[in-house]
Design a protein around this motif. Structure first.
Motif, mmCIF file in Angstrom:
data_model
loop_
_atom_site.group_PDB
_atom_site.id
_atom_site.type_symbol
_atom_site.label_atom_id
_atom_site.label_comp_id
_atom_site.label_asym_id
_atom_site.label_seq_id
_atom_site.Cartn_x
_atom_site.Cartn_y
_atom_site.Cartn_z
ATOM 1 N N LEU A 75 0.651 -1.154 -0.046
ATOM 2 C CA LEU A 75 0.023 -0.143 -0.116
ATOM 3 C C LEU A 75 1.382 1.109 0.239
ATOM 4 C CD1 LEU A 75 -2.600 1.548 0.333
ATOM 5 C CD2 LEU A 75 -2.830 1.329 2.877
ATOM 6 N N LEU A 76 1.724 1.631 1.249
ATOM 7 C CA LEU A 76 2.605 2.295 0.948
ATOM 8 C C LEU A 76 3.599 3.029 -0.242
ATOM 9 C CD1 LEU A 76 4.451 4.878 2.927
ATOM 10 C CD2 LEU A 76 6.190 2.744 3.043
ATOM 11 N N PHE A 77 4.085 2.076 -1.212
ATOM 12 C CA PHE A 77 5.003 2.383 -1.969
ATOM 13 C C PHE A 77 3.750 2.768 -3.535
ATOM 14 C CE2 PHE A 77 8.072 0.307 -0.205
ATOM 15 C CZ PHE A 77 9.478 1.428 -0.385
ATOM 16 N N ALA A 78 3.103 1.808 -3.567
ATOM 17 C CA ALA A 78 1.120 2.355 -4.247
ATOM 18 C C ALA A 78 0.796 3.314 -4.541
ATOM 19 C CB ALA A 78 0.397 0.835 -4.352
ATOM 20 N N ALA A 79 0.775 4.244 -3.494
ATOM 21 C CA ALA A 79 0.428 4.820 -2.402
ATOM 22 C C ALA A 79 1.325 6.481 -3.275
ATOM 23 C CB ALA A 79 0.222 5.046 -0.731
ATOM 24 N N TYR A 80 2.468 6.242 -2.704
ATOM 25 C CA TYR A 80 3.919 6.937 -2.910
ATOM 26 C C TYR A 80 3.812 7.379 -4.289
ATOM 27 C CZ TYR A 80 8.593 8.893 -3.755
ATOM 28 O OH TYR A 80 9.449 9.839 -3.834
ATOM 29 N N GLY A 81 3.625 5.915 -5.339
ATOM 30 C CA GLY A 81 3.518 6.262 -6.310
ATOM 31 C C GLY A 81 2.161 7.130 -7.602
ATOM 32 N N ALA A 99 9.326 15.266 -0.873
ATOM 33 C CA ALA A 99 8.785 14.312 0.992
ATOM 34 C C ALA A 99 6.621 15.125 1.390
ATOM 35 C CB ALA A 99 9.449 16.194 1.543
ATOM 36 N N LEU A 100 6.336 15.693 -0.142
ATOM 37 C CA LEU A 100 4.794 16.029 0.990
ATOM 38 C C LEU A 100 4.046 14.979 0.153
ATOM 39 C CD1 LEU A 100 1.898 17.302 0.315
ATOM 40 C CD2 LEU A 100 1.959 18.606 -1.593
ATOM 41 N N ALA A 101 4.385 14.313 -1.096
ATOM 42 C CA ALA A 101 4.068 12.514 -1.717
ATOM 43 C C ALA A 101 4.301 11.800 -0.768
ATOM 44 C CB ALA A 101 4.563 12.496 -3.151
ATOM 45 N N GLY A 102 5.252 11.782 0.077
ATOM 46 C CA GLY A 102 5.629 10.655 1.275
ATOM 47 C C GLY A 102 5.042 11.104 2.069
ATOM 48 N N SER A 103 4.716 12.306 3.076
ATOM 49 C CA SER A 103 3.946 12.352 3.446
ATOM 50 C C SER A 103 2.173 11.784 3.180
ATOM 51 C CB SER A 103 3.619 14.018 4.432
ATOM 52 O OG SER A 103 3.010 14.765 3.096
ATOM 53 N N MET A 104 1.737 12.375 2.482
ATOM 54 C CA MET A 104 0.328 11.504 1.732
ATOM 55 C C MET A 104 0.646 10.242 1.638
ATOM 56 S SD MET A 104 -0.005 14.011 -1.463
ATOM 57 C CE MET A 104 -1.441 13.586 -2.312
ATOM 58 N N ALA A 105 1.906 8.946 1.003
ATOM 59 C CA ALA A 105 1.668 8.164 1.111
ATOM 60 C C ALA A 105 1.325 7.287 3.142
ATOM 61 C CB ALA A 105 2.767 7.787 0.502
ATOM 62 N N TYR A 156 -4.409 4.118 15.764
ATOM 63 C CA TYR A 156 -4.683 4.442 14.965
ATOM 64 C C TYR A 156 -4.089 5.775 14.814
ATOM 65 C CZ TYR A 156 -6.372 6.400 10.694
ATOM 66 O OH TYR A 156 -6.077 6.965 9.200
ATOM 67 N N TRP A 157 -4.438 6.810 15.654
ATOM 68 C CA TRP A 157 -4.006 8.789 15.532
ATOM 69 C C TRP A 157 -2.922 8.599 15.383
ATOM 70 C CZ3 TRP A 157 -7.008 10.471 11.933
ATOM 71 C CH2 TRP A 157 -8.773 10.570 12.172
ATOM 72 N N ILE A 158 -2.009 8.032 16.841
ATOM 73 C CA ILE A 158 -0.931 8.591 16.646
ATOM 74 C C ILE A 158 0.056 7.737 16.109
ATOM 75 C CG2 ILE A 158 -0.810 6.401 18.321
ATOM 76 C CD1 ILE A 158 0.890 9.818 18.989
ATOM 77 N N THR A 159 -0.641 6.520 15.372
ATOM 78 C CA THR A 159 0.599 6.105 13.866
ATOM 79 C C THR A 159 0.574 7.139 13.065
ATOM 80 O OG1 THR A 159 0.017 4.002 14.841
ATOM 81 C CG2 THR A 159 0.229 4.079 12.575
ATOM 82 N N PHE A 160 -1.603 7.396 12.623
ATOM 83 C CA PHE A 160 -1.683 8.518 11.404
ATOM 84 C C PHE A 160 -0.778 9.544 11.912
ATOM 85 C CE2 PHE A 160 -3.408 12.009 9.799
ATOM 86 C CZ PHE A 160 -3.891 11.976 8.681
ATOM 87 N N ALA A 161 -0.254 10.310 13.133
ATOM 88 C CA ALA A 161 0.508 11.026 12.905
ATOM 89 C C ALA A 161 2.265 11.324 12.742
ATOM 90 C CB ALA A 161 -0.208 11.928 14.619
ATOM 91 N N ARG A 162 2.192 9.633 13.066
ATOM 92 C CA ARG A 162 3.907 9.385 13.279
ATOM 93 C C ARG A 162 4.301 9.321 11.496
ATOM 94 N NH1 ARG A 162 5.616 3.017 13.777
ATOM 95 N NH2 ARG A 162 5.158 3.509 12.221
ATOM 96 N N GLU A 163 3.470 8.868 11.063
ATOM 97 C CA GLU A 163 3.518 7.914 9.027
ATOM 98 C C GLU A 163 4.173 9.883 8.496
ATOM 99 O OE1 GLU A 163 3.024 4.001 8.375
ATOM 100 O OE2 GLU A 163 4.688 5.537 9.772
ATOM 101 N N ILE A 164 3.183 10.293 8.639
ATOM 102 C CA ILE A 164 3.332 11.685 7.783
ATOM 103 C C ILE A 164 4.963 11.768 8.017
ATOM 104 C CG2 ILE A 164 2.425 13.771 7.543
ATOM 105 C CD1 ILE A 164 -0.474 12.962 8.316
ATOM 106 N N PRO A 165 6.064 12.494 9.052
ATOM 107 C CA PRO A 165 6.492 12.562 8.874
ATOM 108 C C PRO A 165 7.409 12.167 8.976
ATOM 109 C CG PRO A 165 5.682 12.974 11.200
ATOM 110 C CD PRO A 165 4.860 13.066 10.335
ATOM 111 N N ALA A 166 7.476 10.837 9.225
ATOM 112 C CA ALA A 166 8.373 9.686 8.951
ATOM 113 C C ALA A 166 8.460 9.674 7.661
ATOM 114 C CB ALA A 166 7.740 8.320 10.070
ATOM 115 N N TYR A 167 7.109 9.551 6.554
ATOM 116 C CA TYR A 167 7.608 9.007 5.468
ATOM 117 C C TYR A 167 7.713 10.423 4.190
ATOM 118 C CZ TYR A 167 6.757 4.569 6.664
ATOM 119 O OH TYR A 167 7.032 2.917 6.493
#
Length: 283
Positions: A75-81, A99-105, A156-167
Motif C-alpha cells: 500500500l505504501l509504495f503504491a500510494a507513494y507512486g 516529501a509531500l508525496a511521502g507524507s501523503m503516502a 491509529y491516530w498516533i500511528t497516523f501522526a507518526r507516519e506523516i513526518p516519517a515518510y
C-alpha cells in the motif's frame, strides 16, 4: 487500477518481506526498550532476551509483520507512486514535492500499519512466561475484549501522526542520496548505492518521528484502551514519559531503531523487483 500501480503494489510487498526478515531482531529490541524502562539499554535487552528466551525470541511477533508489512509496504509504495502523480504531472519532482508525496503516502499507510504494529508490539511485549499468547490468541483477545476501534485499531491516530513526518523524511532522504549517486554513476546505480540510499531513508524516518513511535508503542501495549480523544491521550502519554524518564525517555530504543540493514533491504528489494516488472510488462 493502472499497471504501474499494480507493479508498485507487487514490488512494495517484496520490499516489505525483506524489511521484516532483515530487521525484526533490532525491532524487537527497540520495542522492548520503549516499553520496559527497567532494562539498561539495548545490549542489556539483547543479552537478557537471548539468555532467558533464546535466539528466536528476537523474531517474536514476526508473523504479524511478515504477513502484514508485505501488505503495508505494498500500500505504501503504491500510494507513494499515486501521490507523486497527484503532486506533479512531471516525473522529476523536487525534494519538497517528494516529501509531500511521502507524507501523503504515510497518511494512507496508517490504516494498515496501525493494526499490524499493534499486534507486533503486543507479541514483542511478552517475555517467555507460561501465559504468553500466540498471534491468533492475541487477535481474538483484542477483538473480544475491546472490539474494532479500541482493540484492532488501537493507536491509529498516533500511528497516523507518526507516519506523516516519517515518510516525508524517508522518501526525501532516499531521493536526495540517490540523486547524489546518480551524478557519479548515472541512472543505473550499483546495488550498494541503492542500499546506501535506502539506509539514509531509514535514518531520516526514525529521526523525524521517533518520540511519536515511543508513545504509540505504550498506547498499543496497555491492557486498557486510551481514554478520551487523541488530542487528550497523546499529550497525556507524552507527559507521563517525561515524568518517568525525562526527555531522554522519548528516545529510548533509538539506536536499534536506526536499522540501516532493514531500510537498505526494503529499497533494494523494491527497486530490483520494480525494474524486473518494468522489463517484463513495459510499464
Amino acid at each position: 487500477m493502472d499497471r504501474r500501480t499494480v507493479n508498485e503494489l507487487i514490488a512494495g510487498s517484496v520490499g516489505g518481506a525483506a524489511q521484516v526478515l532483515v530487521g525484526q531482531p533490532l525491532d524487537t529490541i527497540k520495542t522492548r526498550a520503549q516499553i520496559a524502562p527497567s532494562w539498561n539499554g539495548p545490549m542489556d535487552i539483547l543479552k537478557q532476551t537471548l539468555r532467558k528466551e533464546g535466539f528466536f525470541a528476537l523474531y517474536k511477533g514476526m508473523a504479524s509483520p511478515l504477513i502484514g508489512i508485505a501488505g503495508v509496504n505494498s500500500l505504501l509504495f503504491a500510494a507513494y507512486g499515486v501521490s507523486k502523480r497527484l503532486v506533479s504531472p512531471f516525473p522529476d519532482l523536487s525534494l519538497k514535492q517528494i516529501a509531500l508525496a511521502g507524507s501523503m503516502a504515510g497518511a494512507a499507510n496508517a490504516v494498515l500499519a496501525s493494526p499490524v504494529e499493534m499486534f507486533k508490539v503486543r507479541m514483542q511485549g511478552q517475555y517467555g512466561s507460561a501465559g504468553d499468547k500466540n498471534l491468533r490468541a492475541t487477535v481474538r483477545d483484542m477483538w473480544v475484549k475491546y472490539g474494532f476501534r479500541n482493540g484492532i485499531m488501537r493507536g491509529y491516530w498516533i500511528t497516523f501522526a507518526r507516519e506523516i513526518p516519517a515518510y516525508a523524511g524517508f522518501y526525501a532522504a532516499y531521493e536526495f542520496s540517490k540523486r547524489r549517486f546518480n551524478k557519479s554513476y548515472g541512472q543505473q546505480l550499483p546495488v550498494w548505492a541503492t542500499l546506501a540510499s535506502g539506509s539514509t531513508g531509514g535514518l531520516a524516518y526514525w529521526l523525524s518521528s521517533y518520540p511519536l513511535d515511543v508513545i504509540k508503542s505504550r498506547v498499543q501495549l496497555r491492557d486498557a484502551p486510551p481514554v478520551g480523544s487523541p488530542l487528550r491521550y497523546i499529550p497525556h502519554e507524552f507527559n507521563a514519559i517525561i515524568v518517568e524518564s525525562g526527555f531522554s525517555g522519548l528516545f529510548k530504543g533509538l539506536t536499534p531503531s536506526c536499522d540501516i540493514p532493514a531500510a537498505a533491504a526494503t529499497f533494494a528489494a523494491f527497486e530490483v523487483t520494480r525494474d524486473y516488472l518494468l522489463a517484463y510488462t513495459g510499464v
